[in-house]
Design a protein around this motif. Structure first.
Motif, PDB file in Angstrom:
ATOM      1  N   GLY A 406       0.783  -1.234   0.000  1.00 45.84           N
ATOM      2  CA  GLY A 406       0.000   0.000   0.000  1.00 45.84           C
ATOM      3  C   GLY A 406       0.808   1.273   0.000  1.00 45.84           C
ATOM      4  O   GLY A 406       0.240   2.375   0.030  1.00 45.84           O
ATOM      5  N   CYS A 407       2.154   1.180  -0.013  1.00 46.20           N
ATOM      6  CA  CYS A 407       3.013   2.367  -0.067  1.00 46.20           C
ATOM      7  C   CYS A 407       2.637   3.250  -1.254  1.00 46.20           C
ATOM      8  O   CYS A 407       2.374   2.747  -2.353  1.00 46.20           O
ATOM      9  CB  CYS A 407       4.475   1.922  -0.168  1.00 46.20           C
ATOM     10  N   ILE A 408       2.606   4.571  -1.042  1.00 45.80           N
ATOM     11  CA  ILE A 408       2.245   5.501  -2.110  1.00 45.80           C
ATOM     12  C   ILE A 408       3.439   6.363  -2.542  1.00 45.80           C
ATOM     13  O   ILE A 408       3.260   7.391  -3.190  1.00 45.80           O
ATOM     14  CB  ILE A 408       1.070   6.413  -1.682  1.00 45.80           C
ATOM     15  N   THR A 415      10.854   9.604   8.683  1.00 47.64           N
ATOM     16  CA  THR A 415      10.252  10.594   9.575  1.00 47.64           C
ATOM     17  C   THR A 415       9.310   9.987  10.611  1.00 47.64           C
ATOM     18  O   THR A 415       8.812  10.702  11.474  1.00 47.64           O
ATOM     19  CB  THR A 415       9.468  11.637   8.759  1.00 47.64           C
ATOM     20  N   ASN A 416       9.018   8.688  10.490  1.00 43.86           N
ATOM     21  CA  ASN A 416       8.064   8.010  11.358  1.00 43.86           C
ATOM     22  C   ASN A 416       6.639   8.497  11.137  1.00 43.86           C
ATOM     23  O   ASN A 416       5.775   8.340  12.003  1.00 43.86           O
ATOM     24  CB  ASN A 416       8.439   8.164  12.841  1.00 43.86           C
ATOM     25  N   THR A 417       6.377   9.120   9.980  1.00 45.35           N
ATOM     26  CA  THR A 417       5.034   9.638   9.683  1.00 45.35           C
ATOM     27  C   THR A 417       4.479   9.037   8.403  1.00 45.35           C
ATOM     28  O   THR A 417       3.705   9.675   7.698  1.00 45.35           O
ATOM     29  CB  THR A 417       5.052  11.177   9.562  1.00 45.35           C
ATOM     30  N   CYS A 418       4.876   7.812   8.088  1.00 42.61           N
ATOM     31  CA  CYS A 418       4.386   7.143   6.878  1.00 42.61           C
ATOM     32  C   CYS A 418       2.860   7.142   6.872  1.00 42.61           C
ATOM     33  O   CYS A 418       2.227   6.664   7.810  1.00 42.61           O
ATOM     34  CB  CYS A 418       4.918   5.719   6.811  1.00 42.61           C
ATOM     35  N   PRO A 419       2.224   7.654   5.816  1.00 42.83           N
ATOM     36  CA  PRO A 419       0.762   7.766   5.810  1.00 42.83           C
ATOM     37  C   PRO A 419       0.032   6.438   5.627  1.00 42.83           C
ATOM     38  O   PRO A 419      -1.179   6.377   5.846  1.00 42.83           O
ATOM     39  CB  PRO A 419       0.491   8.702   4.626  1.00 42.83           C
ATOM     40  N   THR A 420       0.757   5.374   5.220  1.00 47.63           N
ATOM     41  CA  THR A 420       0.092   4.097   4.973  1.00 47.63           C
ATOM     42  C   THR A 420       0.441   3.033   6.016  1.00 47.63           C
ATOM     43  O   THR A 420       0.032   1.882   5.896  1.00 47.63           O
ATOM     44  CB  THR A 420       0.452   3.566   3.575  1.00 47.63           C
ATOM     45  N   GLY A 421       1.245   3.397   7.028  1.00 45.20           N
ATOM     46  CA  GLY A 421       1.561   2.460   8.088  1.00 45.20           C
ATOM     47  C   GLY A 421       2.650   1.467   7.768  1.00 45.20           C
ATOM     48  O   GLY A 421       2.890   0.528   8.530  1.00 45.20           O
ATOM     49  N   THR A 423       6.144   2.182   6.981  1.00 47.07           N
ATOM     50  CA  THR A 423       7.476   2.488   7.521  1.00 47.07           C
ATOM     51  C   THR A 423       7.388   3.385   8.746  1.00 47.07           C
ATOM     52  O   THR A 423       8.052   4.408   8.826  1.00 47.07           O
ATOM     53  CB  THR A 423       8.359   3.154   6.452  1.00 47.07           C
ATOM     54  N   THR A 424       6.561   3.013   9.690  1.00 47.58           N
ATOM     55  CA  THR A 424       6.411   3.824  10.889  1.00 47.58           C
ATOM     56  C   THR A 424       6.310   2.923  12.116  1.00 47.58           C
ATOM     57  O   THR A 424       5.861   1.778  12.021  1.00 47.58           O
ATOM     58  CB  THR A 424       5.151   4.713  10.813  1.00 47.58           C
ATOM     59  N   GLN A 425       6.753   3.444  13.251  1.00 49.62           N
ATOM     60  CA  GLN A 425       6.564   2.756  14.523  1.00 49.62           C
ATOM     61  C   GLN A 425       5.482   3.447  15.353  1.00 49.62           C
ATOM     62  O   GLN A 425       5.309   3.130  16.530  1.00 49.62           O
ATOM     63  CB  GLN A 425       7.889   2.717  15.286  1.00 49.62           C
ATOM     64  N   ASP A 426       4.754   4.361  14.736  1.00 52.13           N
ATOM     65  CA  ASP A 426       3.635   5.022  15.398  1.00 52.13           C
ATOM     66  C   ASP A 426       2.435   4.067  15.368  1.00 52.13           C
ATOM     67  O   ASP A 426       1.910   3.767  14.295  1.00 52.13           O
ATOM     68  CB  ASP A 426       3.300   6.319  14.655  1.00 52.13           C
ATOM     69  N   PRO A 427       1.986   3.561  16.522  1.00 51.84           N
ATOM     70  CA  PRO A 427       0.888   2.574  16.527  1.00 51.84           C
ATOM     71  C   PRO A 427      -0.371   3.086  15.835  1.00 51.84           C
ATOM     72  O   PRO A 427      -1.080   2.313  15.181  1.00 51.84           O
ATOM     73  CB  PRO A 427       0.647   2.313  18.014  1.00 51.84           C
ATOM     74  N   ARG A 428      -0.651   4.374  15.980  1.00 48.35           N
ATOM     75  CA  ARG A 428      -1.866   4.919  15.375  1.00 48.35           C
ATOM     76  C   ARG A 428      -1.801   4.867  13.857  1.00 48.35           C
ATOM     77  O   ARG A 428      -2.779   4.534  13.191  1.00 48.35           O
ATOM     78  CB  ARG A 428      -2.069   6.367  15.847  1.00 48.35           C
ATOM     79  N   ARG A 429      -0.641   5.168  13.306  1.00 51.31           N
ATOM     80  CA  ARG A 429      -0.491   5.120  11.856  1.00 51.31           C
ATOM     81  C   ARG A 429      -0.378   3.681  11.353  1.00 51.31           C
ATOM     82  O   ARG A 429      -0.913   3.325  10.307  1.00 51.31           O
ATOM     83  CB  ARG A 429       0.749   5.918  11.420  1.00 51.31           C
ATOM     84  N   ALA A 430       0.338   2.843  12.102  1.00 49.92           N
ATOM     85  CA  ALA A 430       0.561   1.465  11.659  1.00 49.92           C
ATOM     86  C   ALA A 430      -0.720   0.645  11.640  1.00 49.92           C
ATOM     87  O   ALA A 430      -0.851  -0.292  10.849  1.00 49.92           O
ATOM     88  CB  ALA A 430       1.592   0.796  12.560  1.00 49.92           C
ATOM     89  N   ARG A 431      -1.701   0.994  12.488  1.00 52.42           N
ATOM     90  CA  ARG A 431      -2.918   0.198  12.555  1.00 52.42           C
ATOM     91  C   ARG A 431      -3.723   0.265  11.251  1.00 52.42           C
ATOM     92  O   ARG A 431      -4.595  -0.579  11.020  1.00 52.42           O
ATOM     93  CB  ARG A 431      -3.784   0.669  13.712  1.00 52.42           C
ATOM     94  N   ALA A 432      -3.424   1.227  10.388  1.00 53.67           N
ATOM     95  CA  ALA A 432      -4.128   1.328   9.109  1.00 53.67           C
ATOM     96  C   ALA A 432      -3.806   0.158   8.195  1.00 53.67           C
ATOM     97  O   ALA A 432      -4.552  -0.130   7.248  1.00 53.67           O
ATOM     98  CB  ALA A 432      -3.755   2.650   8.425  1.00 53.67           C
ATOM     99  N   LEU A 433      -2.696  -0.537   8.459  1.00 47.64           N
ATOM    100  CA  LEU A 433      -2.267  -1.632   7.594  1.00 47.64           C
ATOM    101  C   LEU A 433      -2.896  -2.933   8.087  1.00 47.64           C
ATOM    102  O   LEU A 433      -2.553  -3.445   9.151  1.00 47.64           O
ATOM    103  CB  LEU A 433      -0.734  -1.729   7.606  1.00 47.64           C
TER     104      LEU A 433
END
Length: 519
Positions: A406-408, A415-421, A423-433
């Motif tokens: 799903g990478c765009i 930056t830890n702000t990957c919008p598709t979850g 390449t991030t360790q942010d649980p809120r963003r990663a849960r989208a995957l």
């Protein structure tokens, strides 16, 4: 007595008064911003153009998105153009990846490459062929798929991305390279075949001082899911420097897997501590294979000078030790974080690196003992076939697998702000995957891409990758000249370097020293 008209007048007056506060508040905010712009000393633009100067920073922030969605053509985006991204997305979703009306490419442009079809095509193979990995010193050979998941570490990718990739590999019967970030439960959980990559940081098998731990390595390499072990010498996007994982991504879990302090940026050393010469490298490969119980063992590199690789070949001959595989990474390969100068200006592109490694192994009589993998912008069936023509036995893909997840191509990996979850360790963003859905997309993409490669080979009159020849790939080198691959690259005959090196190789061969990495 208060009349209705008086009430309406009072209400309207209050409303008008209230609405007057809105523009007043806006003007107050703008005044504060303007004063702040005039007083600050960091940005000259804002001091000269208070308030309006912020528009420049806003446009700069959204420039990549504007470029990608509204300006670039289907075939000229970077690093991957829209055509390639679209074909990956469509295959991952299981939809048709076909185009009407013909190619958008300029087939007369210098550098244009094409594969040569046959007047006698063959039926498409029913089952994809695999490359048997395992030389003389290997006791547990492994059958490698034509396309596999290339090295991407836990830390660079989210836990959900790792789970989806490995689950996709398990469903599709192909291999998943762990990257140098250690062997985690997310790699092991879904049951997919693993290539355990060891980098200069020795993550997952390191001592407290950062040295290689033989005991820990042997314990983890014995896991049944670990099918091969790979020593990373260098990476295409950043040859000569170690990997970088920003501190913001080093949470407690990643720190535990990598055996490093939490919250600190992790920079792998640029060189290995366990060897300093070509001979010591070859000896260490043999030691790794022994510790791994005879599993296939090899190394990955972005080619340096031809002379240095020939020095490694001489060391192999002197020690009678060869790796079971070598993965050649091109300078066009990807990374989660690297200095721009390294990504743009260092390293050998995959075509030159792959053909050189293949030719050197042929010329030293070692090619039949070593399989070659190719990594660097492999995304389509045509990419696979081109690399097989140039000397590879199999290919690996990283960013294309990320597209399947799903990478765009937002290019926010560091930056830890990957919008598709992804390449991030942010649980809120990663849960989208969604792991189950993305795992199936990865499987479908790999299956469809390998099937495309088989269809292309069949149209070329080839039933098996071993039948591919360098002259089946052509490149336009001038407006009136097209050359086949056997005339483009410095190909050698088996054992030619040992007998009588050709003039174009003689100086490098003579200077190559198995006991020195001379420049």
């Amino acid at each position: 007595m208060v009349t209705c008209g008086a009430i309406v007048f009072v209400v309207l007056s209050l409303l008008v008064t209230a609405w007057c506060w809105v523009p007043a508040a806006v003007l107050l905010v703008l005044t504060a911003v303007g004063v702040s712009d005039l007083l600050q000393r960091r940005h000259s633009i804002l001091r000269n153009y208070p308030i309006l100067g912020h528009l420049r920073f806003l446009l700069e922030a959204v420039r990549p998105e504007l470029q990608q969605y509204f300006i670039e053509r289907n075939f000229d985006g970077r690093p991957y153009d829209r055509d390639v991204r679209s074909i990956v997305y469509e295959r991952a979703k299981g939809t048709d990846a076909e185009e009407p009306f013909g190619t958008d490419r300029d087939v007369d442009a210098i550098g244009y490459e094409y594969l040569v079809p046959s007047m006698a095509p063959k039926p498409v193979a029913d089952r994809p062929p695999k490359a048997r990995i395992g030389g003389p010193g290997c006791t547990q050979p492994y059958d490698m798929a034509l396309l596999n998941v290339s090295a991407m570490s836990f830390g660079a990718l989210s836990t959900r991305a790792i789970l989806a990739l490995n689950q996709g590999a398990a469903r599709g019967g192909f291999a998943h390279d762990t990257g140098e970030g250690g062997l985690s439960e997310y790699h092991l959980g879904p049951g997919g075949d693993l290539i355990w990559e060891i980098g200069t940081g020795y993550f997952g098998c390191r001592t407290k001082d950062g040295d290689f731990s033989e005991g820990e390595f042997a314990d983890k390499a014995a896991h049944p899911q670990v099918k091969c072990v790979s020593l990373k010498l260098s990476q295409g996007a950043k040859p000569g420097i170690g990997g970088v994982l920003p501190g913001g991504k080093v949470n407690a879990e990643i720190a535990r897997v990598r055996e490093v302090p939490q919250g600190r940026t992790v920079i792998s050393p640029p060189y290995h501590r366990v060897f300093a010469t070509p001979r010591e490298l070859v000896q260490f490969i043999a030691r790794m294979r022994e510790l791994a119980g005879g599993k296939p063992t090899g190394f990955k590199l972005c080619l340096t000078s031809r002379m240095q690789f020939l020095a490694v070949c001489k060391a192999m001959l002197a020690e009678d030790v060869t790796p079971d595989f070598i993965v050649v990474d091109g300078a066009e390969g990807g990374t989660g974080a690297a200095p721009l100068e390294f990504a743009d200006h260092l390293g050998t592109p995959l075509t030159e690196g792959l053909t050189t490694v293949h030719a050197a192994l042929v010329g030293t009589g070692l090619r039949d003992r070593i399989k070659i993998g190719a990594s660097g912008k492999v995304a389509t069936g045509a990419d696979i076939v081109k690399r097989l023509v140039q000397g590879a036995d199999y290919t690996n893909a990283a960013r294309a697998m990320m597209f399947a997840l799903g990478c765009i191509q937002a290019q926010r990996c560091h930056t830890n702000t990957c919008p598709t979850g992804v390449t991030t360790q942010d649980p809120r963003r990663a849960r989208a995957l969604d792991v189950a859905d993305k795992a199936e997309r990865v499987r479908r993409f790999q299956e469809a891409t390998v099937r495309s490669a088989l269809q292309i080979m069949a149209s070329m009159g080839v039933g098996d990758p071993t039948e591919l020849r360098p002259n089946m790939l052509r490149r336009r080198v001038s407006p009136t000249t097209v050359l086949p691959g056997d005339q483009l690259y410095g190909l050698l005959q088996p054992g030619q370097l040992l007998a009588e090196p050709p003039p174009s190789w003689a100086a490098d061969w003579a200077a190559a020293d198995p006991d020195h990495f001379a420049v």
